[in-house]
Design a protein around this motif. Structure first.
Motif, mmCIF file in Angstrom:
data_model
loop_
_atom_site.group_PDB
_atom_site.id
_atom_site.type_symbol
_atom_site.label_atom_id
_atom_site.label_comp_id
_atom_site.label_asym_id
_atom_site.label_seq_id
_atom_site.Cartn_x
_atom_site.Cartn_y
_atom_site.Cartn_z
ATOM 1 N N TYR A 106 44.272 -16.470 34.690
ATOM 2 C CA TYR A 106 42.861 -16.123 34.519
ATOM 3 C C TYR A 106 42.548 -14.831 35.278
ATOM 4 O O TYR A 106 41.854 -13.949 34.760
ATOM 5 C CB TYR A 106 41.959 -17.247 35.017
ATOM 6 N N ASN A 107 43.043 -14.714 36.507
ATOM 7 C CA ASN A 107 42.830 -13.486 37.278
ATOM 8 C C ASN A 107 43.409 -12.279 36.535
ATOM 9 O O ASN A 107 42.789 -11.203 36.496
ATOM 10 C CB ASN A 107 43.483 -13.594 38.658
ATOM 11 N N LEU A 108 44.584 -12.462 35.963
ATOM 12 C CA LEU A 108 45.216 -11.369 35.221
ATOM 13 C C LEU A 108 44.375 -10.963 34.022
ATOM 14 O O LEU A 108 44.193 -9.769 33.742
ATOM 15 C CB LEU A 108 46.610 -11.803 34.775
ATOM 16 N N LEU A 109 43.840 -11.951 33.308
ATOM 17 C CA LEU A 109 42.985 -11.645 32.161
ATOM 18 C C LEU A 109 41.747 -10.876 32.588
ATOM 19 O O LEU A 109 41.388 -9.863 31.974
ATOM 20 C CB LEU A 109 42.580 -12.947 31.471
ATOM 21 N N TYR A 110 41.080 -11.343 33.655
ATOM 22 C CA TYR A 110 39.848 -10.706 34.096
ATOM 23 C C TYR A 110 40.091 -9.298 34.631
ATOM 24 O O TYR A 110 39.275 -8.397 34.436
ATOM 25 C CB TYR A 110 39.170 -11.544 35.190
ATOM 26 N N GLU A 111 41.208 -9.103 35.312
ATOM 27 C CA GLU A 111 41.459 -7.832 35.999
ATOM 28 C C GLU A 111 42.153 -6.795 35.123
ATOM 29 O O GLU A 111 41.934 -5.587 35.287
ATOM 30 C CB GLU A 111 42.298 -8.088 37.257
ATOM 31 N N GLN A 112 43.019 -7.243 34.198
ATOM 32 C CA GLN A 112 43.822 -6.291 33.433
ATOM 33 C C GLN A 112 43.655 -6.399 31.930
ATOM 34 O O GLN A 112 44.215 -5.598 31.193
ATOM 35 C CB GLN A 112 45.307 -6.464 33.792
ATOM 36 N N GLY A 113 42.907 -7.387 31.470
ATOM 37 C CA GLY A 113 42.721 -7.537 30.039
ATOM 38 C C GLY A 113 43.785 -8.417 29.406
ATOM 39 O O GLY A 113 44.637 -9.005 30.077
ATOM 40 N N PHE A 114 43.760 -8.497 28.074
ATOM 41 C CA PHE A 114 44.542 -9.482 27.342
ATOM 42 C C PHE A 114 45.979 -9.053 27.051
ATOM 43 O O PHE A 114 46.819 -9.887 26.704
ATOM 44 C CB PHE A 114 43.827 -9.797 26.023
ATOM 45 N N ALA A 115 46.300 -7.785 27.200
ATOM 46 C CA ALA A 115 47.607 -7.278 26.752
ATOM 47 C C ALA A 115 48.767 -8.017 27.407
ATOM 48 O O ALA A 115 49.721 -8.447 26.736
ATOM 49 C CB ALA A 115 47.716 -5.787 27.019
ATOM 50 N N GLU A 116 48.737 -8.192 28.718
ATOM 51 C CA GLU A 116 49.838 -8.855 29.403
ATOM 52 C C GLU A 116 49.854 -10.352 29.079
ATOM 53 O O GLU A 116 50.928 -10.967 28.974
ATOM 54 C CB GLU A 116 49.728 -8.652 30.918
ATOM 55 N N ILE A 117 48.683 -10.956 28.929
ATOM 56 C CA ILE A 117 48.616 -12.360 28.536
ATOM 57 C C ILE A 117 49.281 -12.537 27.174
ATOM 58 O O ILE A 117 50.072 -13.472 26.962
ATOM 59 C CB ILE A 117 47.159 -12.860 28.471
ATOM 60 N N ARG A 118 48.951 -11.661 26.254
ATOM 61 C CA ARG A 118 49.548 -11.730 24.914
ATOM 62 C C ARG A 118 51.059 -11.620 24.995
ATOM 63 O O ARG A 118 51.783 -12.349 24.312
ATOM 64 C CB ARG A 118 48.977 -10.623 24.027
ATOM 65 N N GLN A 119 51.555 -10.730 25.841
ATOM 66 C CA GLN A 119 53.001 -10.570 25.974
ATOM 67 C C GLN A 119 53.650 -11.848 26.503
ATOM 68 O O GLN A 119 54.707 -12.269 26.026
ATOM 69 C CB GLN A 119 53.323 -9.394 26.900
ATOM 70 N N GLN A 120 53.007 -12.485 27.470
ATOM 71 C CA GLN A 120 53.532 -13.740 28.002
ATOM 72 C C GLN A 120 53.492 -14.839 26.946
ATOM 73 O O GLN A 120 54.411 -15.666 26.851
ATOM 74 C CB GLN A 120 52.724 -14.167 29.235
ATOM 75 N N TRP A 121 52.431 -14.853 26.140
ATOM 76 C CA TRP A 121 52.345 -15.825 25.051
ATOM 77 C C TRP A 121 53.486 -15.605 24.071
ATOM 78 O O TRP A 121 54.165 -16.559 23.662
ATOM 79 C CB TRP A 121 50.993 -15.701 24.343
ATOM 80 N N LEU A 122 53.709 -14.351 23.695
ATOM 81 C CA LEU A 122 54.784 -14.037 22.747
ATOM 82 C C LEU A 122 56.146 -14.435 23.302
ATOM 83 O O LEU A 122 57.000 -14.973 22.582
ATOM 84 C CB LEU A 122 54.767 -12.540 22.410
#
Length: 319
Positions: free
Chosen positions: A251-267
């Motif tokens: 959640y901190n990563l999403l709020y601070e850096q946006g969705f790009a890294e979250i998407r990469q982890q999901w992929l």
């Protein structure tokens, strides 16, 4: 703190047996009162030995706040905590708490849900003493159109937590968690806000933990942590605390850096892309190949003998 919670805390901290006489003196109630609370704790699913001339000994594997805190390493998620032995739905309780001012990261945890729900209104089996059934209140600074990213971020966090605990976990679009081809965790996300802003998001999460057997209607498609790794003891409080930690991280990563890294982890952790799938929506059912999870969280599917299709809401089955 209630008398029952005081007794529970004393048993939790004890290295061995705690005599009924000493519990009575420490808590300030009669020994008959102590026994009444012991029976109530046992009814909630706690294993408490009662041995004549020795007293009581707790074998903890519950999800009360005292047990969670023994493992918890978060800054804000799970620090406001409500435990309910039985509830209709933790999401309903969390939404009411959110309306009443619950802080960001507040958690409602139940030992048993009798009206547990999954995606698209489906029932979710939540028996006592077996799983982790909880909801998180979030107050994200996101536009309403970006709220679906919360669900995908939650899937990444839960998957990372289970992997940290040694389970071969993966994500099926959008946010179901699977271990060895069977579902172990489901989620339900609900939002309240306006066209301009999000007031709160409540994310409900259910994880099968100690179940040795599952209902006949789901035993071929679902699993639990105990079934997945029968040689590894499952401590529900530890599982919950590790998942809280990973959820806070992402959640901190999403709020601070946006969705790009979250998407990469999901992929990286998905088990959907590249597979032949059956897609069911309100309007049609078809087969195709899952191609990509796009920037907005939708699933891109190539229909068999047809065009590409962008799935926003619907069911995905492995075909």
């Amino acid at each position: 703190m209630s008398k029952r919670d005081e007794i529970f805390a004393l048993l939790l901290q004890a290295d061995g047996f705690f005599s009924g006489q000493e519990l009575s003196a420490r808590v300030g109630i009669s020994r008959a009162g102590v026994w009444k609370h012991i029976k109530a704790l046992q009814a909630e699913g706690y294993t408490i030995e009662a041995v004549r001339n020795r007293g009581y000994r707790l074998q903890p594997n519950g999800v009360r706040q005292q047990e969670i805190e023994a493992y918890l390493q978060t800054e804000w998620l799970g620090r406001a905590y409500r435990y309910l032995p039985e509830v209709g739905s933790t999401n309903i309780e969390a939404k009411n708490w959110a309306d009443g001012g619950a802080p960001n990261g507040a958690v409602v945890m139940a030992d048993l849900q009798n009206q547990g729900r999954g995606r698209l209104g489906r029932a979710w089996s939540s028996p006592s003493g077996t799983g982790i059934w909880f909801s998180v209140v979030l107050r994200p600074r996101l536009e309403p159109s970006m709220a679906p990213q919360i669900s995908l971020t939650t899937a990444v966090g839960v998957c990372a937590g289970l992997q940290q605990l040694g389970y071969n976990a993966g994500i099926k679009w959008p946010n179901d968690i699977y271990i060895d081809g069977r579902k172990v965790c489901g989620m339900l996300t609900e939002m309240h806000g306006s066209m301009e802003s999000v007031e709160w998001v409540v994310v409900g999460i259910g994880i099968n933990c100690l179940n040795k057997e599952l209902p006949p209607e789901i035993k071929d498609v679902a699993t639990s942590l105990a079934i997945a790794r029968p040689d590894v003891p499952v401590v529900r409080a530890q599982v919950a605390a590790v998942i809280f930690q990973q959820l806070e991280k992402y959640y901190n990563l999403l709020y601070e850096q946006g969705f790009a890294e979250i998407r990469q982890q999901w992929l990286t952790n998905n088990i959907t892309l590249g597979k032949r799938v059956k897609i069911s929506t309100l309007n049609e059912t078809f087969y195709g190949q899952a191609l990509d999870m796009q920037e907005d969280g939708s699933l891109l599917v190539k229909k068999e003998g047809g065009d590409e299709f962008k799935l926003v809401t619907g069911d995905v089955f492995f075909a």
